[in-house]
Write a protein that holds these residues in place. Sequence first.
Motif, short mmCIF file in Angstrom:
data_model
loop_
_atom_site.label_atom_id
_atom_site.label_comp_id
_atom_site.label_asym_id
_atom_site.label_seq_id
_atom_site.Cartn_x
_atom_site.Cartn_y
_atom_site.Cartn_z
N SER A 182 0.92 -1.05 -0.04
CA SER A 182 -0.18 -0.02 -0.03
C SER A 182 0.89 1.34 -0.05
N PRO A 183 0.33 2.32 -0.44
CA PRO A 183 1.24 3.70 -0.67
C PRO A 183 1.25 4.12 0.74
N ARG A 184 0.38 3.65 1.86
CA ARG A 184 0.28 4.41 3.21
C ARG A 184 1.56 4.59 3.76
N GLU A 185 2.62 3.70 3.51
CA GLU A 185 4.03 4.03 4.33
C GLU A 185 4.55 5.19 3.51
N ARG A 186 4.58 5.23 2.25
CA ARG A 186 5.23 6.18 1.28
C ARG A 186 4.44 7.60 1.63
N TYR A 187 3.13 7.79 1.86
CA TYR A 187 2.57 9.06 2.13
C TYR A 187 2.79 9.29 3.63
N THR A 188 3.13 8.28 4.44
CA THR A 188 3.42 8.82 5.72
C THR A 188 4.84 9.54 5.79
N LYS A 189 5.53 8.92 4.98
CA LYS A 189 6.91 9.59 4.88
C LYS A 189 6.95 10.95 4.08
N LYS A 190 6.05 11.08 3.25
CA LYS A 190 5.78 12.25 2.69
C LYS A 190 5.57 13.09 3.59
N LEU A 191 4.43 12.87 4.65
CA LEU A 191 4.14 13.85 5.77
C LEU A 191 5.44 14.27 6.83
N LEU A 192 6.25 13.34 7.19
CA LEU A 192 7.47 13.18 7.93
C LEU A 192 8.09 14.18 7.25
N ASP A 193 8.52 14.05 5.89
CA ASP A 193 9.43 14.82 5.26
C ASP A 193 8.99 16.24 5.24
N GLU A 194 7.55 16.43 4.95
CA GLU A 194 7.07 17.78 5.20
C GLU A 194 7.24 18.61 6.72
N LEU A 195 7.35 17.63 7.40
CA LEU A 195 7.53 18.28 8.97
C LEU A 195 8.83 18.09 9.36
N SER A 196 9.82 17.74 8.68
CA SER A 196 11.39 17.50 9.05
C SER A 196 12.04 18.71 9.87
N GLN A 197 11.28 19.80 9.75
CA GLN A 197 11.91 20.89 10.68
C GLN A 197 11.37 20.81 12.13
N GLN A 198 10.55 20.12 12.33
CA GLN A 198 10.07 19.73 13.58
C GLN A 198 10.66 18.45 14.29
N PRO A 199 11.47 18.81 15.29
CA PRO A 199 12.27 17.47 16.03
C PRO A 199 11.33 16.30 16.48
N SER A 200 10.33 16.83 16.92
CA SER A 200 9.28 15.80 17.52
C SER A 200 7.90 16.33 17.24
N PRO A 201 7.54 15.84 15.96
CA PRO A 201 6.23 16.45 15.48
C PRO A 201 5.08 15.90 16.23
N SER A 202 4.02 16.83 16.33
CA SER A 202 2.66 16.07 16.97
C SER A 202 1.73 15.78 16.00
N VAL A 203 1.55 14.59 15.72
CA VAL A 203 0.50 13.88 14.73
C VAL A 203 -0.60 13.29 15.19
N LEU A 204 -1.72 13.68 14.55
CA LEU A 204 -2.88 12.88 14.80
C LEU A 204 -3.21 11.61 13.74
N GLU A 205 -3.26 10.48 14.21
CA GLU A 205 -3.82 9.58 13.12
C GLU A 205 -5.24 9.06 13.55
N LEU A 206 -6.02 9.32 12.41
CA LEU A 206 -7.45 8.86 12.61
C LEU A 206 -7.70 7.41 11.64
N GLY A 207 -8.22 6.60 12.62
CA GLY A 207 -8.14 5.22 11.86
C GLY A 207 -6.97 4.27 11.90
N CYS A 208 -6.42 4.41 13.17
CA CYS A 208 -5.04 3.90 13.34
C CYS A 208 -4.98 2.24 13.22
N GLY A 209 -6.23 1.67 13.44
CA GLY A 209 -6.26 0.12 13.36
C GLY A 209 -5.29 -0.45 14.38
#
Length: 233
Positions: free
Chosen positions: A29-56
């Motif tokens: 699934s692309p979900r890992e790739r898109y999670t990494k895209k999010l983390l790349d966009e937040l790379s300036q934050q050393p410990s970003p706060s993230v909400l996951e909806l539908g974590c299973g």
Amino acid sequence: MSDVPESIVEYAYDQIADWYLQWVETQKSPRERYTKKLLDELSQQPSPSVLELGCGPGVPVLQLLLQHGARVVANDISTKQIEMARDRFPAAELLAGDMTALAFEPETFHGAVSFYTLFHLPRSKLKEMLTKIHTWLKPGGVFAFNLATIDEEEIHGEFFGYGMFWSSYDIDGSRALLRDTGFDLLHVQVLQAGDGKLDEDDPDFGAEFMWVVARKTGSPTEQNASTILKPGE
């Protein structure tokens, strides 16, 4: 059994918890790739706060977020799924229940993710949910997620042998809704599940999804620009 969409979804994911875990651990699934895209966009934050909806059960997205140092609040409508996630990832804050009932202070999170989840809401509730996510994000916050691409108000079917509910807009409808909510669409990609190579007995056989990375803008009226990506980018 209730015919309320949220109850249908909750019951199914409670019942299929063990099967679902086995499936997501092997699903491509692309979900890992898109999670990494999010983390790349937040790379300036050393410990970003993230909400996951539908974590299973917490695999693979919650696991990936924690491995990259994020502080995660994760939600799922299924109590059983939350219990499984809590056993594996006690460092996360885990909340069971309907996502539409969640309440957070404005500008709480640097980012949010929601994969294979938003299309379980009746689409009449989707704009309100997207507006809440937009409100919960900090200025410039990033949201990575996917949506279905079929224009259907109600879809009733089976998932691992249990009744399931889906609801969605088509691609143009979803893009318009996101713009109206105030998201700048950074990346949009429409892909067949499993690159169209799934076996017929796979639950996602024949499905198509719209994958999105979006940024919170200051106003829903701001100009939006998106990059349409080719498969594999």
